[in-house]
Design a protein around this motif. Structure first.
Motif, PDB file in Angstrom:
ATOM      1  N   ALA A 263     -24.195   1.612 -14.608  1.00 38.36           N
ATOM      2  CA  ALA A 263     -25.566   1.507 -14.127  1.00 38.36           C
ATOM      3  C   ALA A 263     -25.848   0.086 -13.656  1.00 38.36           C
ATOM      4  CB  ALA A 263     -26.536   1.900 -15.235  1.00 38.36           C
ATOM      5  N   TYR A 264     -26.923  -0.059 -12.898  1.00 33.84           N
ATOM      6  CA  TYR A 264     -27.289  -1.355 -12.344  1.00 33.84           C
ATOM      7  C   TYR A 264     -28.732  -1.731 -12.673  1.00 33.84           C
ATOM      8  CZ  TYR A 264     -22.983  -0.654  -9.772  1.00 33.84           C
ATOM      9  OH  TYR A 264     -21.663  -0.421  -9.449  1.00 33.84           O
ATOM     10  N   CYS A 265     -29.473  -0.809 -13.271  1.00 37.55           N
ATOM     11  CA  CYS A 265     -30.886  -1.063 -13.585  1.00 37.55           C
ATOM     12  C   CYS A 265     -31.143  -0.797 -15.062  1.00 37.55           C
ATOM     13  CB  CYS A 265     -31.796  -0.192 -12.726  1.00 37.55           C
ATOM     14  SG  CYS A 265     -33.554  -0.444 -13.082  1.00 37.55           S
ATOM     15  N   PRO A 266     -31.159  -1.832 -15.900  1.00 39.58           N
ATOM     16  CA  PRO A 266     -31.376  -1.615 -17.334  1.00 39.58           C
ATOM     17  C   PRO A 266     -32.753  -1.062 -17.660  1.00 39.58           C
ATOM     18  CG  PRO A 266     -31.404  -3.961 -16.796  1.00 39.58           C
ATOM     19  CD  PRO A 266     -30.916  -3.251 -15.578  1.00 39.58           C
ATOM     20  N   HIS A 267     -33.750  -1.388 -16.859  1.00 39.34           N
ATOM     21  CA  HIS A 267     -35.101  -0.892 -17.118  1.00 39.34           C
ATOM     22  C   HIS A 267     -35.183   0.619 -16.890  1.00 39.34           C
ATOM     23  CE1 HIS A 267     -36.226  -5.054 -17.329  1.00 39.34           C
ATOM     24  NE2 HIS A 267     -35.837  -5.259 -16.090  1.00 39.34           N
ATOM     25  N   CYS A 268     -34.483   1.082 -15.866  1.00 40.90           N
ATOM     26  CA  CYS A 268     -34.517   2.513 -15.545  1.00 40.90           C
ATOM     27  C   CYS A 268     -33.670   3.328 -16.516  1.00 40.90           C
ATOM     28  CB  CYS A 268     -34.003   2.752 -14.124  1.00 40.90           C
ATOM     29  SG  CYS A 268     -34.943   1.928 -12.841  1.00 40.90           S
ATOM     30  N   ASP A 269     -32.434   2.881 -16.707  1.00 39.28           N
ATOM     31  CA  ASP A 269     -31.448   3.711 -17.393  1.00 39.28           C
ATOM     32  C   ASP A 269     -31.235   3.345 -18.856  1.00 39.28           C
ATOM     33  OD1 ASP A 269     -31.072   5.015 -14.984  1.00 39.28           O
ATOM     34  OD2 ASP A 269     -29.508   3.636 -14.335  1.00 39.28           O
ATOM     35  N   GLY A 270     -31.811   2.236 -19.305  1.00 40.03           N
ATOM     36  CA  GLY A 270     -31.637   1.817 -20.690  1.00 40.03           C
ATOM     37  C   GLY A 270     -31.969   2.891 -21.711  1.00 40.03           C
ATOM     38  N   PRO A 271     -33.124   3.590 -21.582  1.00 37.46           N
ATOM     39  CA  PRO A 271     -33.483   4.601 -22.582  1.00 37.46           C
ATOM     40  C   PRO A 271     -32.466   5.734 -22.725  1.00 37.46           C
ATOM     41  CG  PRO A 271     -35.406   3.990 -21.296  1.00 37.46           C
ATOM     42  CD  PRO A 271     -34.221   3.348 -20.630  1.00 37.46           C
ATOM     43  N   ILE A 272     -31.677   5.983 -21.673  1.00 34.60           N
ATOM     44  CA  ILE A 272     -30.660   7.029 -21.735  1.00 34.60           C
ATOM     45  C   ILE A 272     -29.588   6.677 -22.786  1.00 34.60           C
ATOM     46  CG2 ILE A 272     -28.881   8.250 -20.415  1.00 34.60           C
ATOM     47  CD1 ILE A 272     -31.666   8.970 -19.511  1.00 34.60           C
ATOM     48  N   PHE A 273     -29.424   5.392 -23.055  1.00 40.48           N
ATOM     49  CA  PHE A 273     -28.366   4.921 -23.952  1.00 40.48           C
ATOM     50  C   PHE A 273     -28.898   4.551 -25.342  1.00 40.48           C
ATOM     51  CE2 PHE A 273     -26.956   4.302 -19.637  1.00 40.48           C
ATOM     52  CZ  PHE A 273     -25.631   4.691 -19.672  1.00 40.48           C
ATOM     53  N   LYS A 274     -30.017   5.112 -25.705  1.00 42.25           N
ATOM     54  CA  LYS A 274     -30.605   4.824 -27.011  1.00 42.25           C
ATOM     55  C   LYS A 274     -29.601   5.115 -28.135  1.00 42.25           C
ATOM     56  CE  LYS A 274     -34.597   5.909 -29.924  1.00 42.25           C
ATOM     57  NZ  LYS A 274     -35.852   6.707 -30.028  1.00 42.25           N
ATOM     58  N   GLY A 275     -29.399   4.119 -29.006  1.00 43.44           N
ATOM     59  CA  GLY A 275     -28.501   4.280 -30.146  1.00 43.44           C
ATOM     60  C   GLY A 275     -27.026   4.184 -29.820  1.00 43.44           C
ATOM     61  N   LYS A 276     -26.674   3.867 -28.563  1.00 50.33           N
ATOM     62  CA  LYS A 276     -25.266   3.797 -28.162  1.00 50.33           C
ATOM     63  C   LYS A 276     -24.826   2.346 -27.984  1.00 50.33           C
ATOM     64  CE  LYS A 276     -25.466   8.303 -25.861  1.00 50.33           C
ATOM     65  NZ  LYS A 276     -25.288   9.059 -24.601  1.00 50.33           N
ATOM     66  N   ASP A 277     -23.539   2.145 -27.765  1.00 44.21           N
ATOM     67  CA  ASP A 277     -22.981   0.824 -27.498  1.00 44.21           C
ATOM     68  C   ASP A 277     -22.798   0.656 -25.996  1.00 44.21           C
ATOM     69  OD1 ASP A 277     -22.876   0.398 -30.214  1.00 44.21           O
ATOM     70  OD2 ASP A 277     -20.752   0.914 -30.388  1.00 44.21           O
ATOM     71  N   VAL A 278     -23.244  -0.499 -25.463  1.00 44.41           N
ATOM     72  CA  VAL A 278     -23.138  -0.743 -24.027  1.00 44.41           C
ATOM     73  C   VAL A 278     -22.673  -2.179 -23.793  1.00 44.41           C
ATOM     74  CG1 VAL A 278     -25.027   0.865 -23.555  1.00 44.41           C
ATOM     75  CG2 VAL A 278     -25.513  -1.579 -23.725  1.00 44.41           C
ATOM     76  N   SER A 279     -22.262  -2.437 -22.568  1.00 43.82           N
ATOM     77  CA  SER A 279     -21.940  -3.805 -22.166  1.00 43.82           C
ATOM     78  C   SER A 279     -22.797  -4.181 -20.967  1.00 43.82           C
ATOM     79  CB  SER A 279     -20.454  -3.939 -21.806  1.00 43.82           C
ATOM     80  OG  SER A 279     -20.168  -3.213 -20.625  1.00 43.82           O
ATOM     81  N   VAL A 280     -23.032  -5.482 -20.848  1.00 46.91           N
ATOM     82  CA  VAL A 280     -23.650  -6.061 -19.655  1.00 46.91           C
ATOM     83  C   VAL A 280     -22.650  -7.050 -19.088  1.00 46.91           C
ATOM     84  CG1 VAL A 280     -25.505  -7.496 -18.746  1.00 46.91           C
ATOM     85  CG2 VAL A 280     -26.008  -5.807 -20.516  1.00 46.91           C
ATOM     86  N   VAL A 281     -22.316  -6.899 -17.806  1.00 51.67           N
ATOM     87  CA  VAL A 281     -21.377  -7.808 -17.168  1.00 51.67           C
ATOM     88  C   VAL A 281     -22.184  -8.777 -16.308  1.00 51.67           C
ATOM     89  CG1 VAL A 281     -19.369  -8.047 -15.688  1.00 51.67           C
ATOM     90  CG2 VAL A 281     -19.603  -6.029 -17.140  1.00 51.67           C
ATOM     91  N   GLY A 282     -22.153 -10.053 -16.683  1.00 59.03           N
ATOM     92  CA  GLY A 282     -22.892 -11.068 -15.943  1.00 59.03           C
ATOM     93  C   GLY A 282     -23.678 -11.967 -16.879  1.00 59.03           C
TER      94      GLY A 282
END
Length: 517
Positions: free
Chosen positions: A335-354
């Motif tokens: 994904a490229y928009c944390p504001h839009c897609d962040g809630p989809i990953f609730k409770g999961k592990d994610v990375s941010v590159v940058g």
């Protein structure tokens, strides 16, 4: 009470604009969202004598549809339309009641010409600032054409559907049960995707402009306003009005405006441009530019627009990693928009590159939603502002990995991990996670100018202090240029500079009189 006093006061003003009676059909059970929904529609009924609430059994529960008396509109909200979707609710109430949507007549004809039944389902999150544009566009189509219907589906309420359809980004649109597309889409974009694209004939009689602005972001809007204020014939052609700012949530560095959000700021920009005599042509992609008797701008549909001068403000887009797995898993964990897609990953592990401001801000935002965030920066140090770094390091569920060069995004049907190279040790490491948010900067939208106008090694348009390019009569402004700093306020200033430079060029180089505005 679901609506606070301030929101109720705003709503009361809008409901006074209803033009006819409407019926809200509500399907609820005994869960909390149903109770809140019933409170909401009851509140609406109490606020206007033109609104009646009826209980019904709809396809989804909890949900409600908005209809004219004795007539189905096709507009349904499954889940509560609050947050960014509150505006979608207000507009649906007004438009179903008979208030005409603000749409060009040519677009209305294209919508009404659709004969095929189309059942749209738009999956959203209430924190997504791109979702309302899609919901509102499809709602307009539903109001204008009885063959079309649209249901906004709030992902948090209907998590089983999200899992069943494996939706990992919003907005995601289904049509007649099949995936139609995702991401921000305006009304014209949807029509184009449906094969109802403009053939360019509406541009056949367009007279030449004194100044034609290409691009509708802050630089383009500023250039158009400054040009129009000179009393000369001004046009603005843009693929997406607002450009990249549409994808920005919090904006706190525009001097004089303490805080705003991207879509809200874009709306004010467009309204400001509309205050002047500017011909706005949206959802149009420019494919080439040439200098003949005038500057000629060719659109994707084949139409040619002419200007005595042209200002290029085509902006930039998200830079991609270019590693295996990025394209394969886009919207499936990438994904490229944390504001839009962040809630989809609730409770999961994610990375941010940058590790710049956008990357660190994304990690901070996501840390409040997900289980754990891994921030990868390819250099030895983060580049973000000190205040952001201090906030980041205070969070217990964030791991910062410097000297980490992303090698691959792994997965099967969706993302399950990320492999990176530790450039100090030379060893490859792997992290198991479910989402990767790419925040590594921008690429200028200048591909169509290669070999035509001078670009630097970064494909940015080279300009002088007046905003002039290597082609006579063509100026440029904003993030597509070689300006050192890419900021909204700087883009707006450069748009003004290009407009003034363009006007100076006109009065010095154009023999015929300027076209009256």
């Amino acid at each position: 009470m679901l609506l606070d006093a301030n929101l109720k006061a705003q709503l009361q003003q809008y409901l006074a604009l209803l033009e006819g009676e409407i019926v809200i059909k509500v399907s609820v059970s005994d869960d909390k969202v149903s109770n809140d929904m019933l409170d909401l529609v009851t509140e609406l009924e109490n606020m206007s004598p033109l609104i009646t609430v009826q209980h019904a059994l709809l396809e989804r529960t909890p949900s409600f549809s908005i209809n004219k008396v004795g007539e189905e509109s096709g507009v349904t909200f499954a889940g509560l339309p609050l947050g960014h979707e509150f505006t979608s609710l207000v507009l649906a109430l007004l438009q179903v009641s008979g208030r005409a949507p603000k749409v060009d007549e040519s677009v209305i004809k294209r919508i009404q010409a659709i004969k095929k039944p189309m059942k749209f389902e738009t999956y959203v999150s209430l924190t997504c600032h791109n979702c309302p544009d899609v919901v509102q566009a499809l709602n307009i189509m539903s109001v204008l054409n009885p063959n079309i219907s649209n249901t906004m589906v709030e992902g948090g309420t209907f998590q089983d559907e999200i899992k069943e359809r494996d939706i990992m980004a919003v907005p995601t649109v289904y049509m007649n049960g099949e995936n139609f597309g995702g991401g921000r889409m305006e009304l014209e974009d949807i029509l184009n995707k449906l094969g109802e694209a403009s053939d360019g004939s509406e541009f056949g009689d367009v007279e030449p402009f004194d100044v034609l602005v290409v691009g509708g972001g802050p630089a383009g809007a500023s250039a158009a306003i400054y040009s129009a204020r000179k009393g000369i014939r001004t046009g603005i052609v843009a693929e997406r009005f607002g450009g990249q700012v549409n994808d920005t949530l919090a904006i706190e560095n525009i001097i004089g405006t303490r805080a705003t959000e991207g879509p809200q700021f874009v709306s004010s920009l467009e309204a400001h441009v509309a205050d002047y005599n500017v011909d706005i042509m949206k959802s149009q992609r420019v494919t080439s530019i040439a200098r003949n008797e005038m500057v000629e701008v060719t659109l994707e549909n084949g139409a040619v627009l002419k200007g005595k001068t042209v200002i290029l403000s085509t902006g930039a887009r998200y830079r991609q990693l270019g590693v295996p797995g990025e394209q394969e898993f886009k919207n499936k964990g990438v994904a490229y928009c944390p504001h839009c897609d962040g809630p989809i990953f609730k409770g999961k592990d994610v990375s941010v590159v940058g590790g710049g401001n956008s990357g660190v801000e994304a990690a901070i935002d996501l840390a409040g939603i997900v289980n754990h965030v891994y921030l990868l920066q390819r250099n030895a140090e983060l580049k973000a502002d000190t205040v952001l770094q201090e906030r980041l390091h205070s969070l217990s569920n964030v791991t910062v990995l410097t000297n980490a060069l992303t090698q691959e995004i792994t997965g099967t049907d969706k993302v399950n991990g990320l492999t990176y190279l530790d450039v100090v040790s030379g060893k490859e490491e792997h992290i198991e996670l479910q989402g990767v948010f790419v925040q590594i900067g921008l690429l200028p939208n200048t591909e169509f100018l290669k070999g035509i106008i001078d670009l630097n090694q970064n494909n940015e348009i080279i300009i002088n202090k007046h905003g002039a390019t290597s082609m006579p009569g063509v100026f440029a402004a904003g993030d597509c240029t070689d300006t050192v700093y890419k900021q909204i306020i700087i883009s707006m200033g450069s748009g003004a500079t290009a407009a003034l430079g363009s006007f100076d060029y006109l009065i010095r180089n154009t023999t015929p009189q300027l076209v009256n505005g």
